[in-house]
Enzyme design. Structure first.
Site, PDB file in Angstrom:
ATOM      1  N   LYS A  11       0.863  -1.195   0.000  1.00 55.89           N
ATOM      2  CA  LYS A  11       0.000   0.000   0.000  1.00 55.89           C
ATOM      3  C   LYS A  11       0.895   1.241   0.000  1.00 55.89           C
ATOM      4  O   LYS A  11       1.982   1.215  -0.589  1.00 55.89           O
ATOM      5  CB  LYS A  11      -0.984  -0.052   1.167  1.00 55.89           C
ATOM      6  CG  LYS A  11      -1.751  -1.386   1.194  1.00 55.89           C
ATOM      7  CD  LYS A  11      -2.896  -1.445   2.161  1.00 55.89           C
ATOM      8  CE  LYS A  11      -3.568  -2.812   2.083  1.00 55.89           C
ATOM      9  NZ  LYS A  11      -4.718  -2.945   2.970  1.00 55.89           N
ATOM     10  N   GLU A  99      -9.705  -0.648  -1.531  1.00 53.92           N
ATOM     11  CA  GLU A  99      -9.363   0.753  -1.211  1.00 53.92           C
ATOM     12  C   GLU A  99      -9.477   1.628  -2.459  1.00 53.92           C
ATOM     13  O   GLU A  99      -9.851   2.795  -2.380  1.00 53.92           O
ATOM     14  CB  GLU A  99      -7.956   0.802  -0.591  1.00 53.92           C
ATOM     15  CG  GLU A  99      -7.971   0.235   0.831  1.00 53.92           C
ATOM     16  CD  GLU A  99      -6.688  -0.438   1.277  1.00 53.92           C
ATOM     17  OE1 GLU A  99      -5.644  -0.238   0.642  1.00 53.92           O
ATOM     18  OE2 GLU A  99      -6.753  -1.193   2.278  1.00 53.92           O
ATOM     19  N   GLU A 169     -11.024 -10.569  -0.708  1.00 51.12           N
ATOM     20  CA  GLU A 169     -10.669  -9.791   0.475  1.00 51.12           C
ATOM     21  C   GLU A 169     -11.935  -9.172   1.074  1.00 51.12           C
ATOM     22  O   GLU A 169     -12.383  -8.123   0.617  1.00 51.12           O
ATOM     23  CB  GLU A 169      -9.701  -8.663   0.098  1.00 51.12           C
ATOM     24  CG  GLU A 169      -8.398  -9.143  -0.498  1.00 51.12           C
ATOM     25  CD  GLU A 169      -7.294  -8.100  -0.362  1.00 51.12           C
ATOM     26  OE1 GLU A 169      -6.248  -8.427   0.193  1.00 51.12           O
ATOM     27  OE2 GLU A 169      -7.502  -6.945  -0.792  1.00 51.12           O
TER      28      GLU A 169
HETATM   29  P1  13P Z   1      -4.195  -6.487   5.813  1.00 51.62           P
HETATM   30  O1  13P Z   1      -3.374  -7.739   5.616  1.00 51.62           O
HETATM   31  O2  13P Z   1      -3.420  -5.368   6.429  1.00 51.62           O
HETATM   32  O3  13P Z   1      -5.489  -6.785   6.484  1.00 51.62           O
HETATM   33  O4  13P Z   1      -4.566  -5.971   4.327  1.00 51.62           O
HETATM   34  C1  13P Z   1      -5.110  -6.843   3.439  1.00 51.62           C
HETATM   35  C2  13P Z   1      -5.101  -6.206   2.093  1.00 51.62           C
HETATM   36  O5  13P Z   1      -5.820  -5.259   1.853  1.00 51.62           O
HETATM   37  C3  13P Z   1      -4.144  -6.716   1.108  1.00 51.62           C
HETATM   38  O6  13P Z   1      -4.410  -6.203  -0.158  1.00 51.62           O
END
Ligand code: 13P
Length: 255
Positions: A11, A99, A169
């Protein structure tokens, strides 16, 4: 066996120096991956070339982009095209992360354009789907995910869909520390595979990797990855810690 993939999604985190140190530490563990396994690192755009120079030295390690433009080229200030990614040798790209859908209003229709551009430019795409909590609470997650797949992916031919990896996800499990239960994960992955089988046939559905994402960490990766329809994970927070991500890569199925 389908390809088993541990994908890191950094990210918008880490400086170049921090990212390079993290990669060097991970690679120094000499992890052996067979050709049915891969470790993929989705890093911020400015780090792609540097990161690729590191992943190129490790067998079955790859660098990925976290996003790309929905247009081919032209007057789109600040955007990065799929052909630019291809031109620097990038092989994987994430499309449709929740996101991006939530904060940048990326619709299923826009994502279908990105899917086509990924294909045109020979990138393997990790296509993300996932439901918000309100949909899960209303027990409507199966049809919600089916719509995401139909509207962005199912215009593809049988040959084309084989280039895609699907990442499930659930939004309520991202960055929250709340992992979906093994039963919830397996049920949804089996559902996704069934929906793909209904459209493309069982053989193609059986060949597509489906990754789970949402609070995957060293402590739960082995259990999640051992589920029959789970082929690895897409990992946010825990991918920023070398020890954690090394353990996650080592939790991939290997036969
Ligand atoms: P987390 O592993 O921090 O929950 O994030 C998952 C994610 O959005 C991976 O693309």
């Amino acid at each position: 066996m389908r390809k088993q993939i541990a994908a890191a999604n950094w990210k918008m985190n880490l400086t170049l120096a921090e990212g390079t140190a993290l990669m060097n530490e991970i690679v120094s563990n000499d992890i052996t991956l067979n050709d049915k396994q891969a470790a993929v690192f989705a890093v911020p755009f400015p780090y792609l070339i540097n990161n690729k120079s590191i992943t190129d030295k490790a067998v079955n390690f790859f660098t990925a982009a976290q996003n790309c433009a929905a247009e081919k080229a032209g007057a789109y200030t600040g955007e990065v095209s799929m052909s630019m990614l291809e031109s620097i040798g990038i092989e994987y790209v994430i499309i449709g992360h929740s996101e991006r859908r939530d904060y940048y209003a990326e619709t299923n229709k826009v994502l279908a354009k990105k899917v086509n551009l990924a294909l045109e430019n020979n990138l393997k795409a990790i296509f993300c789907c996932g439901e918000p909590l309100s949909i899960r609470d209303a027990a409507e997650q199966n049809s919600y995910i089916e719509t995401q797949l139909k509207e962005s992916l199912f215009h593809l031919s049988e040959t084309q869909i084989k280039n895609f990896i699907i990442a499930y996800e659930p939004i309520w499990a991202i960055g929250t520390g709340l992992t979906a239960s093994s039963q919830q994960v397996q049920d949804m992955h089996a559902h996704i595979r069934k929906v793909v089988a209904n459209k493309y046939g069982q053989a193609i559905a059986d060949s597509i990797s489906i990754l789970y994402g949402g609070s995957v960490k060293a402590a739960n990766a082995a259990e999640i990855f051992s589920l029959p329809d789970v082929d690895g994970g897409l990992v946010g927070g825990a991918s920023l810690v070398a020890k954690e991500f090394v353990a996650i890569i080592k939790s991939l199925k290997n036969s």
